[in-house]
Design an enzyme around this catalytic site. Structure first.
Site: not given
Ligand SMILES: NC(=O)c1ccc[n+]([C@@H]2O[C@H](COP(=O)([O-])OP(=O)(O)OC[C@H]3O[C@@H](n4cnc5c(N)ncnc54)[C@H](OP(=O)(O)O)[C@@H]3O)[C@@H](O)[C@H]2O)c1
Length: 301
Positions: A110, A48
């Site tokens: 990871h 990241y």
């Molecule tokens: N271990 C791994 O391989 C792996 C892979 C992927 C992700 N991750 C971790 O998991 C975290 C979260 O996953 P992600 O970022 O893929 O997906 P997520 O948290 O499911 O979704 C993030 C998206 O949802 C929107 N959002 C958040 N709250 C909202 C709400 N209340 N209403 C409407 N839209 C909303 C955000 O937009 P806004 O910013 O506009 O709110 C953003 O576009 C990552 O940041 C990372 O730290 C880990």
């Protein structure tokens, strides 16, 4: 084999702040806003490229360091196919230096690497052993994995001093439940962290989800976060919007009924429901473990 203790403090952490694709000054502000909104668990990763900013936000905060739980993920070892734990260890140490913190609460591998690449198993072993050494040294408090299948986890038993891994961080939401793997992790006493827990808001107009949101007078995101918590997963959610950040943490004042949990469960599309390309390409859980109730062990061992 030695088991690491899970403290009540860790148990108290319920929702983690995702930080993928947030960088620079915006990342410092973002983490500060998250801490001010009550988040105490922060998820980052080497890839990241925001470790420095996250460390700055944590150091600047008036919240005691021991009340913030920092998760990091190592991946650089796999790109270099390290032949020695030292290379993996140097990579993890460089991460801790970039964070500028005296320790990391949880370091994860990871991803397990490509199973078709015969150096991946070696990289997994060497990286795990390096992380074990850092636990021994006290600069990493606990270690785990991410995107591991049951087979990858069982492989650890051949060489691990620390087993099971404390955590398996997986893509989990109603459309991608990875049931066999999830059940296997619970059987092994592995803490399950759910990334992309609201499926990146991609199902916000799903008719039945909207109906549930109306029924509970919550947003669709709040329903999905609550679902994750009731599954005893730790949802990791990213939101750069202050309003979303606050709303996403307001999920303690309602309970999704058993029938509605079953409804959410019925939306599983297995790997087709995954929004993470990595998963689509590589993950196939093959273990048929029985589903047993899972509790985080809160006793020191
Ligand atoms: N271990 C791994 O391989 C792996 C892979 C992927 C992700 N991750 C971790 O998991 C975290 C979260 O996953 P992600 O970022 O893929 O997906 P997520 O948290 O499911 O979704 C993030 C998206 O949802 C929107 N959002 C958040 N709250 C909202 C709400 N209340 N209403 C409407 N839209 C909303 C955000 O937009 P806004 O910013 O506009 O709110 C953003 O576009 C990552 O940041 C990372 O730290 C880990």
């Amino acid at each position: 084999m030695r088991r690491l203790a899970v403290t009540n403090f860790i148990r108290a952490m319920s929702i983690a702040l995702g930080t993928e694709k947030v960088s620079g000054f915006e990342c410092i502000n973002y983490v500060q806003r998250g801490l001010a909104a009550g988040y105490r668990m922060i998820d980052t990763a080497q890839v990241y490229r925001n470790e420095e900013e996250i460390g700055k936000a944590v150091r600047k905060s008036s919240i005691p360091r021991e009340n913030i739980f920092v998760i990091n993920k190592i991946s650089s070892g796999f790109k270099k196919n390290p032949s020695s734990p030292k290379e993996a260890s140097d990579s993890a140490r460089a991460s801790i230096d970039r964070l500028g913190l005296s320790y990391v609460d949880l370091f994860l591998i990871h991803q397990p690497g490509n199973d078709e690449d015969d150096t991946a198993a070696d990289a997994r072993r060497v990286t795990w052993q390096a992380l074990e050494d850092l636990v021994e040294e006290g600069i990493v408090k606990s270690i785990g994995v991410s995107n591991y299948t049951a087979e990858h986890i069982l492989e650890l038993r051949q060489f691990a001093k620390i087993y099971p891994p404390r955590v398996n961080q997986l893509e989990l939401h109603p459309w991608c439940q990875q049931r066999k793997l999830e059940s296997f992790c619970r059987d092994q006493g592995i803490w399950i962290q759910a990334y992309s827990a609201i499926a990146r808001n991609s199902h916000s107009s799903h008719a039945e989800l909207c109906a549930l949101a109306n029924k509970y007078n919550k947003s669709t995101a709040q329903i999905l976060i609550r679902y994750s918590l009731q599954k005893v997963w730790t949802p990791i959610v990213k939101s750069t919007s202050l309003a979303h950040l606050h709303a996403n943490s307001q999920v303690d004042d309602f309970t999704i009924s058993k029938d509605d949990m079953k409804l959410l469960d019925s939306w599983d599309k297995k790997m087709e429901g995954s929004i993470c390309m990595y998963l689509k390409k590589t993950l196939v859980a093959k273990i048929n473990g029985p589903l047993v109730p899972w509790l985080i062990n809160t006793t020191e061992e």
